[in-house]
Write a protein that holds these residues in place. Structure first.
Motif, PDB file in Angstrom:
ATOM      1  N   GLU A 242       0.830  -1.214   0.000  1.00  0.00           N
ATOM      2  CA  GLU A 242       0.000   0.000   0.000  1.00  0.00           C
ATOM      3  C   GLU A 242       0.863   1.263   0.000  1.00  0.00           C
ATOM      4  OE1 GLU A 242      -0.420  -2.601   1.983  1.00  0.00           O
ATOM      5  OE2 GLU A 242      -2.358  -3.413   1.346  1.00  0.00           O
ATOM      6  N   SER A 243       2.090   1.155   0.457  1.00  0.00           N
ATOM      7  CA  SER A 243       2.980   2.332   0.420  1.00  0.00           C
ATOM      8  C   SER A 243       3.364   2.662  -1.023  1.00  0.00           C
ATOM      9  CB  SER A 243       4.230   2.097   1.273  1.00  0.00           C
ATOM     10  OG  SER A 243       5.096   1.155   0.644  1.00  0.00           O
ATOM     11  N   LEU A 244       3.208   1.695  -1.934  1.00  0.00           N
ATOM     12  CA  LEU A 244       3.398   1.951  -3.368  1.00  0.00           C
ATOM     13  C   LEU A 244       2.070   2.304  -4.041  1.00  0.00           C
ATOM     14  CD1 LEU A 244       5.762  -1.068  -4.288  1.00  0.00           C
ATOM     15  CD2 LEU A 244       6.385   1.197  -3.397  1.00  0.00           C
ATOM     16  N   ILE A 245       1.020   1.655  -3.610  1.00  0.00           N
ATOM     17  CA  ILE A 245      -0.286   1.850  -4.252  1.00  0.00           C
ATOM     18  C   ILE A 245      -0.806   3.273  -4.043  1.00  0.00           C
ATOM     19  CG2 ILE A 245      -2.738   1.172  -4.206  1.00  0.00           C
ATOM     20  CD1 ILE A 245      -1.844  -1.672  -3.419  1.00  0.00           C
ATOM     21  N   ILE A 246      -0.767   3.739  -2.813  1.00  0.00           N
ATOM     22  CA  ILE A 246      -1.464   4.992  -2.487  1.00  0.00           C
ATOM     23  C   ILE A 246      -0.865   6.205  -3.212  1.00  0.00           C
ATOM     24  CG2 ILE A 246      -2.247   6.534  -0.624  1.00  0.00           C
ATOM     25  CD1 ILE A 246      -3.630   3.662  -0.940  1.00  0.00           C
ATOM     26  N   PRO A 247       0.464   6.381  -3.244  1.00  0.00           N
ATOM     27  CA  PRO A 247       0.998   7.507  -4.022  1.00  0.00           C
ATOM     28  C   PRO A 247       0.570   7.452  -5.493  1.00  0.00           C
ATOM     29  CG  PRO A 247       2.686   6.650  -2.564  1.00  0.00           C
ATOM     30  CD  PRO A 247       1.539   5.692  -2.494  1.00  0.00           C
ATOM     31  N   GLU A 248       0.464   6.251  -6.045  1.00  0.00           N
ATOM     32  CA  GLU A 248       0.017   6.110  -7.439  1.00  0.00           C
ATOM     33  C   GLU A 248      -1.447   6.517  -7.580  1.00  0.00           C
ATOM     34  OE1 GLU A 248       1.621   5.118 -10.165  1.00  0.00           O
ATOM     35  OE2 GLU A 248       3.511   4.338  -9.378  1.00  0.00           O
ATOM     36  N   VAL A 249      -2.260   6.127  -6.620  1.00  0.00           N
ATOM     37  CA  VAL A 249      -3.679   6.487  -6.659  1.00  0.00           C
ATOM     38  C   VAL A 249      -3.822   8.005  -6.532  1.00  0.00           C
ATOM     39  CG1 VAL A 249      -5.882   6.340  -5.407  1.00  0.00           C
ATOM     40  CG2 VAL A 249      -4.543   4.262  -5.804  1.00  0.00           C
ATOM     41  N   ILE A 250      -3.037   8.577  -5.637  1.00  0.00           N
ATOM     42  CA  ILE A 250      -3.111  10.030  -5.431  1.00  0.00           C
ATOM     43  C   ILE A 250      -2.655  10.771  -6.690  1.00  0.00           C
ATOM     44  CG2 ILE A 250      -2.101  11.947  -4.120  1.00  0.00           C
ATOM     45  CD1 ILE A 250      -2.244  10.167  -1.632  1.00  0.00           C
ATOM     46  N   ALA A 251      -1.599  10.268  -7.319  1.00  0.00           N
ATOM     47  CA  ALA A 251      -1.152  10.873  -8.583  1.00  0.00           C
ATOM     48  C   ALA A 251      -2.269  10.810  -9.626  1.00  0.00           C
ATOM     49  CB  ALA A 251       0.105  10.165  -9.091  1.00  0.00           C
TER      50      ALA A 251
END
Lengths: 332, 332
Positions: free
Chosen positions: B314-323
């Motif tokens: 999730e530490s990789l997923i969330i920044p991508e979702v926010i982007a």
């Protein structure tokens, strides 16, 4: 249906042959074990249980098996969906504490993540874990509101663990539950009359046989309906009474939602399985009253109005169960 | 079937009329709300949600609704048996933490007793609550092994709570989930593009309509079988996209066990509901890899071998979702 051979055989601990029953008389209970694979971890549990029971052969303590929490029935092999029976495990976890306080050693066979003795006071509450904590002078500590009482609970918990009085064994599915119950029952035979079974778990009455479970997640059909054909879980209490634990005292629970049939169902279970005691309770009032049903008697145990919400009804139930166990032992 | 009248009408918060659709075109989603009673506590939740969202109208923060955990489908009215969807809530609880760390305010709509942001580090583990505690000099304290790390987690949790950045809303049944999702969606309309939906809950595809639910515990039949006829839960994502939250960005999840159909199912959902992003994952590998599927693209996000078991995906997923959310906002 033959025993599956695609799974490593970890069944050596389990007596599948039931020499006391000729093959022609195999009943549903026996067929269940023929058709379903035991959990792979069973030999590990057997070692723990045997050691625990052997230890209490030397302490001379009575040993009670408390079962607690619901069982799941997977509807798929890679389990996404399952049928569950409602139970937080309050009855079992609370009862285990009172058995410990009254001198019994406890094997606590519980649904994983259901309530546990002692920690139940702090889990499944409206507080989350960190709400019990506080920071003071740059250090973490127990919130002062909770610290004194928590210390008393911690001492009891530590005493039970350090004195090897409490053995925690988890399960999730009804299959795991039944295999583990069978295993522990057979291990407990050496304890004879000193063994007590207190079966508070909410075991599913229905299950999906492994032969009918699809490998992958069930996909929605165009029809928009899903029909689940469940079969009745065999009545294992019969096997427990007549062959797994013939010399132990057995207490089962009957939970209903309809007051009109509770006693009838409890009496029916006693007649069918010929064990010693059924504790009946209604979902709606289970924290305030239960009824002890034996072949000759039915007797309600109730909290008074003042006790409701303050006193655990298990603090009344367990001394009565222990008295019944003592009485029964002396009459054998 | 008419709306039940035996239950207090607590429905005023809910727009049942859907003026955008004439009665003749009511679809399954609308009929669901006609046939099922809203939870009585909904007005209470509405007040909390409105206050939270109004607060973040002033802070200017983006608000994400994270849904998390499984839903239950009761098979009886006095619920003893129910169907459940496997989910500890790890994805949702972990994601919520990373949204908070990345500056979002979080409404966390979660299955009661599933994992929560921050406390997830200490619950549903092999440790029981009291295993984190110790006694020293007659006082209870946090075991030194855990104290330093727990203090850091506590600080983050306290910051989120004290700054009014995290609103916890529980549910249990699929009915409660759907009514609460609808309510929160409509409340979030004022946030416009600043609202993000991150639908990680494992919502049941099938349910038993309230009209078919028996009042009392289902009794075993002489035939020894139980047939449960389930109906498909209406596809609420359609309503969410087209009328509950038309100006927000919506991310849904697709969990499968069969790798061969994952992308196909994700693409199908995108086409059907016309939302922005589906995150696909397989039950077996969900902690190590997910796939972002949009109408034009599919892209895997994977932990490296060294990261597996150490880094939250999730530490990789969330920044991508926010982007993706930022990008989408700018393109509107």
């Amino acid at each position: 249906m033959p025993i599956r051979t695609s799974v490593p055989d970890t069944t050596s601990a389990i007596d599948r042959s039931h020499p006391e029953f000729p093959v022609a008389e195999l009943v549903d209970e026996d067929n269940f074990f023929k058709d379903h694979t035991p959990p792979a971890y069973l030999p590990e549990i057997e070692a723990q249980v045997r050691e625990f029971i052997a230890h209490h052969q030397t302490t001379g303590k009575n040993v009670v098996l408390v079962t607690s929490g619901g069982t799941t029935v997977p509807l798929e092999n890679n389990t996404v969906r399952f049928i569950d029976n409602f139970s937080a495990g309050t009855r079992g976890a609370t009862s285990a504490e009172y058995f410990l306080e009254n001198g019994y050693a406890v094997i606590f066979l519980h649904r994983e993540f259901s309530l546990l003795p002692y920690s139940r006071h702090y889990s499944h509450t409206t507080n989350c874990f960190l709400d019990y904590m506080d920071e003071a002078d740059g250090k973490i500590e127990i919130n002062k509101k909770f610290a004194d009482e928590m210390l008393l609970v911690l001492r009891k918990y530590r005493h039970a663990k350090d004195s090897n009085l409490l053995l925690l064994i988890p399960y999730t599915t009804v299959n795991q539950y039944l295999y583990t119950l069978q295993l522990i029952s057979k291990c407990l035979q050496v304890a004879g009359k000193k063994a007590l079974f207190y079966l508070a778990a909410a075991v599913s009455d229905f299950f999906l046989p492994s032969s009918k479970i699809p490998e992958h997640k069930i996909q929605s059909q165009a029809t928009g309906t899903l029909v689940v054909n469940l079969e009745q879980v065999p009545k294992f209490l019969r096997r427990l009474v007549d062959s797994w634990a013939p010399s132990a005292m057995i207490v089962s629970f009957k939970l209903e939602t309809d007051a009109n049939i509770l006693i009838l169902k409890a009496k029916g279970a006693l007649e069918r399985y010929q064990h010693q005691l059924v504790i009946g309770n209604l979902l709606q009032t289970r924290k305030d009253e239960v009824v002890f049903v034996t072949s000759t008697d039915e007797r309600w145990i109730r909290l008074t109005e003042e006790q409701k919400g303050v006193v655990d009804i298990e603090s009344l139930i367990i001394p009565e169960v222990i008295a019944a166990h003592t009485d029964w032992t002396e009459r054998q």
